[in-house]
Design an enzyme around this catalytic site. Structure first.
Site, PDB file in Angstrom:
ATOM      1  N   PHE A 140       0.858  -1.185   0.000  1.00  0.00           N
ATOM      2  CA  PHE A 140       0.000   0.000   0.000  1.00  0.00           C
ATOM      3  C   PHE A 140       0.891   1.230   0.000  1.00  0.00           C
ATOM      4  O   PHE A 140       1.704   1.417   0.902  1.00  0.00           O
ATOM      5  CB  PHE A 140      -0.929   0.053   1.222  1.00  0.00           C
ATOM      6  N   ASP A 225       9.332   2.594   1.536  1.00  0.00           N
ATOM      7  CA  ASP A 225       8.191   3.379   2.000  1.00  0.00           C
ATOM      8  C   ASP A 225       8.059   3.158   3.509  1.00  0.00           C
ATOM      9  O   ASP A 225       7.550   2.132   3.958  1.00  0.00           O
ATOM     10  CB  ASP A 225       6.919   2.949   1.252  1.00  0.00           C
ATOM     11  N   LYS A 254       2.961   9.816   8.132  1.00  0.00           N
ATOM     12  CA  LYS A 254       2.161   9.548   9.339  1.00  0.00           C
ATOM     13  C   LYS A 254       2.712  10.088  10.676  1.00  0.00           C
ATOM     14  O   LYS A 254       2.250  11.110  11.163  1.00  0.00           O
ATOM     15  CB  LYS A 254       1.890   8.043   9.427  1.00  0.00           C
TER      16      LYS A 254
HETATM   17  C1  LIG Z   1      -0.729   5.465   4.914  1.00  0.00           C
HETATM   18  C2  LIG Z   1       0.314   5.066   3.939  1.00  0.00           C
HETATM   19  C3  LIG Z   1       0.536   5.780   2.751  1.00  0.00           C
HETATM   20  C4  LIG Z   1      -0.352   6.920   2.323  1.00  0.00           C
HETATM   21  O1  LIG Z   1      -0.294   7.982   3.214  1.00  0.00           O
HETATM   22  P1  LIG Z   1      -1.425   9.152   3.141  1.00  0.00           P
HETATM   23  O2  LIG Z   1      -0.914  10.176   4.098  1.00  0.00           O
HETATM   24  O3  LIG Z   1      -2.724   8.543   3.548  1.00  0.00           O
HETATM   25  O4  LIG Z   1      -1.440   9.639   1.740  1.00  0.00           O
HETATM   26  C5  LIG Z   1       1.582   5.409   1.947  1.00  0.00           C
HETATM   27  N1  LIG Z   1       2.387   4.373   2.285  1.00  0.00           N
HETATM   28  C6  LIG Z   1       2.213   3.666   3.411  1.00  0.00           C
HETATM   29  C7  LIG Z   1       3.155   2.561   3.738  1.00  0.00           C
HETATM   30  C8  LIG Z   1       1.163   3.972   4.270  1.00  0.00           C
HETATM   31  O5  LIG Z   1       0.963   3.246   5.373  1.00  0.00           O
END
Ligand SMILES: *Cc1c(COP(=O)(O)O)cnc(C)c1O
Length: 393
Positions: A140, A225, A254
């Site tokens: 994701f 990521d 986050k």
């Molecule tokens: C939550 C998340 C995203 C997206 O972040 P947003 O601030 O909601 O755009 C991307 N990569 C990972 C691993 C995430 O957990």
């Protein structure tokens, strides 16, 4: 549950907000430490931290103070000028991680967009035709078109086709498939070292080593990521620090802003200057108030004592959750695949309605917990007892 639904103020029944979130029937008005409060003063134990955001707890005094001070001095100036809070955060992130430079934006998806653009622009600058980005099953990376194209989940992608081209998916933990997918058309491999939204999954070291070697072989970028697993969540400041591998670039978001919206790409020195003037930008990126909050949050999180606390209490939580099924994750990024026949989503609803505990299900089998990193033993016990009770029901 019905009692809870009735306590939801009536204006939400015909909300003017688009219905794209499956919201629980609770309105929160206040937060402090590991607790949230509704307007009736009911207290809820937060084991989700606003989806891995409130790592320092709700309304941490140092974060509140930094926001108040910065908001009274300068709220926004634009990236046509320099401001000190962004420079300070960039330096902190560089010195504590990959040693290169930082780009600031406002969310995780935007950080992933910037990473994709860096990978492709770097190949373009080198005169290479490589544009392909290899991603992993159940990843994701966000909801914008580029990040969504890197998110190989049919239900999330289908309504929005055609997607951005040039992404190839490999199975989880299949080092050979990964090595085979990385060829002279590849400019990057993008992977969450610990997958979050796809059910918590810690990649085996040999898979990440294979990714590192494959990227070295074709001069592609290894991009981690760490939007969810970074910023202390796993008990090290960065999730890659648990592994034998160092990426060329990582995305953060986050937990970085102490609760305010922020995203960042942090690079190694060799790819810190790919984004030349005019290549990319964000009006709000590096906003002084957000950066001040992030600097305050980073000061709390980068403490060795707090990171050791996350490892210790994460182990305890993992052991307790082990009573209910197979536990995956690291530090305070944990999920349990429920051994019983209960639907994890119903368990989450019961925890909220009957125990006033906030948790999350990534699918019908998987209960995910992302507690504030500052959670204490008593709060952990309270949470674990509620989970046992909700699962016993
Ligand atoms: C939550 C998340 C995203 C997206 O972040 P947003 O601030 O909601 O755009 C991307 N990569 C990972 C691993 C995430 O957990």
């Amino acid at each position: 549950m019905s009692e809870m639904t009735e306590s939801l103020p009536p204006e939400y029944k015909n909300s003017f907000q688009t219905p794209n979130y499956a919201r629980q029937p609770v309105e929160f008005v206040r937060g402090a430490g590991c607790y949230l409060y509704d307007r009736h003063g009911n207290r809820y134990l937060d084991l989700l931290s606003g989806i891995g955001v409130n790592n320092v707890g709700h309304c941490h005094p140092a974060v509140v103070k930094a926001i108040e001070r910065q908001a009274s001095e300068l709220i926004h100036a634009s990236n046509l000028f320099w401001t000190a809070p962004a420079e300070r955060l960039a330096r902190t992130l560089s010195e504590l991680s990959l040693g290169g430079k930082a780009f600031f934006c406002n969310s995780g998806a935007e950080a992933v967009e910037a990473a994709i653009k860096i990978a492709r622009a770097r190949a373009w600058q080198a005169g290479s035709p490589a544009r392909k980005i290899v991603v992993v099953e159940r990843a994701f990376h966000g909801r914008t078109m580029g990040a969504l194209s890197a998110t190989p989940q049919e239900d999330k992608q289908a309504p929005f086709a055609p997607l951005v081209s040039g992404f190839q998916t490999v199975p989880r933990d299949d080092a050979d498939a990964l090595a085979a997918a990385v060829d002279d058309q590849t400019c990057a491999v993008l992977v969450e070292p610990v997958q979050g939204e796809g059910g918590v999954h810690v990649f085996a070291d040999d898979f990440l080593v294979a990714a590192r070697e494959a990227c070295n072989r074709v001069d592609a970028l290894l991009m981690f990521d760490e939007v969810q697993c970074g910023v202390g969540r796993t008990g090290r400041l960065w999730a890659y620090q648990h592994t034998p591998v160092t990426p060329d670039l990582m995305t953060l978001a986050k937990g970085l802003g102490g609760g305010l919206p922020v995203g960042a790409v942090v690079t190694a020195p060799h790819c810190g200057d790919v984004l030349q003037p005019g290549f990319h930008g964000s009006t709000f990126g590096g906003n002084p108030v957000v950066m001040a909050a992030a600097n305050a949050a980073m000061e709390v999180i980068a403490e060795d004592d707090l990171l050791a606390h996350v490892r210790g209490i994460g182990d305890r939580l993992g052991q307790r959750l082990g009573e209910h099924g197979v536990v995956n994750g690291r530090g305070l990024m944990l999920a349990v695949e429920l051994a019983g026949r209960q639907d994890a989503r119903q368990v989450v609803a019961r925890l909220l309605a009957e125990h006033r505990v906030v948790a999350n299900a990534t699918d019908e089998r998987t209960l995910r917990l992302l507690p504030p990193l500052v959670i204490g033993d008593d709060e952990l016990d309270e949470g674990c007892e509620a989970i046992s009770a909700a699962l016993g029901a």
